[in-house]
Design a protein around this motif. Sequence first.
Motif: not given
Length: 280
Positions: A211, A215, A224
């Motif tokens: 995640n 991002d 994310a």
Amino acid sequence: MRRLPARLSLLALFFVTDAMSADPTADIEIYIARHGRTMLNASDRVQGWSDAVLTPQGQRQAISLGRGLAKQGILFNAAYSSDSGRALQTARLLLAHNGQAQLPVRTDWRFREFNFGSYETLANQTLWQDIADQHKMSLAQWLTKVTPKDFADTVAILDQARQQARADTWPAENYAAIQQRLHSGMEQLISHTRQQGGGKVLLVSHGLSINALLDLLLPGQTVATTRLENASITRLRLHNGQYQLLDINDLRYLKAGQLPADTSLPADSIAPPTSKEATQ
């Protein structure tokens, strides 16, 4: 002009040819897999830099993922993994059942999960509640608002106080430190892949780190905070210098290669691999 020995001439030719084959504009497709289920996952405990072996279910997930990728004809030009045992074990089982058992896995610590410091191996509920309390929220409220950045930065703050009383672990990382190492790792992965002409790459990593990577590579996109399942695939394409998200938390390969629950596991699937891997 001094002539090189024949052996060195051939070596020089190899490197020149390899450099000429590199294509800095070649498309790269990155299949990012979250590792299979582990014993710490099963006991609902914090698992960052600490490690646990895959459970039988986790081994089946890794094998099933490899089988599913093989059914779709997905072959990789290169394979990378966090240096955590659970990720490397997943990578080797996946490749063994994707018909690419001989493909070397380059392990890289920069693709590890977040480091949670003194919270490592404690109950997840303890960590989550402490973060919610820090933000003066109920646990239910916090769980609806949490982001990877808030998660990491709050743990780093809480861990500082805990380390004063028990300074026997690596301190928890803040989000800037995590993104810095992920950025460095990804830059090197892309550089190596371009030298090989691009193509499909496997990367086995961890839920929160994947995640954080999204991002980093897809700023401004609200992807994310997706909860990533064990043995899911998140797929990115690098095209003309821009990352495109093709799939996230994709379980179709896992399902396509699903092993029956009562299938006997190979004897060599129990322990993490011990073969020499390329490392960073």
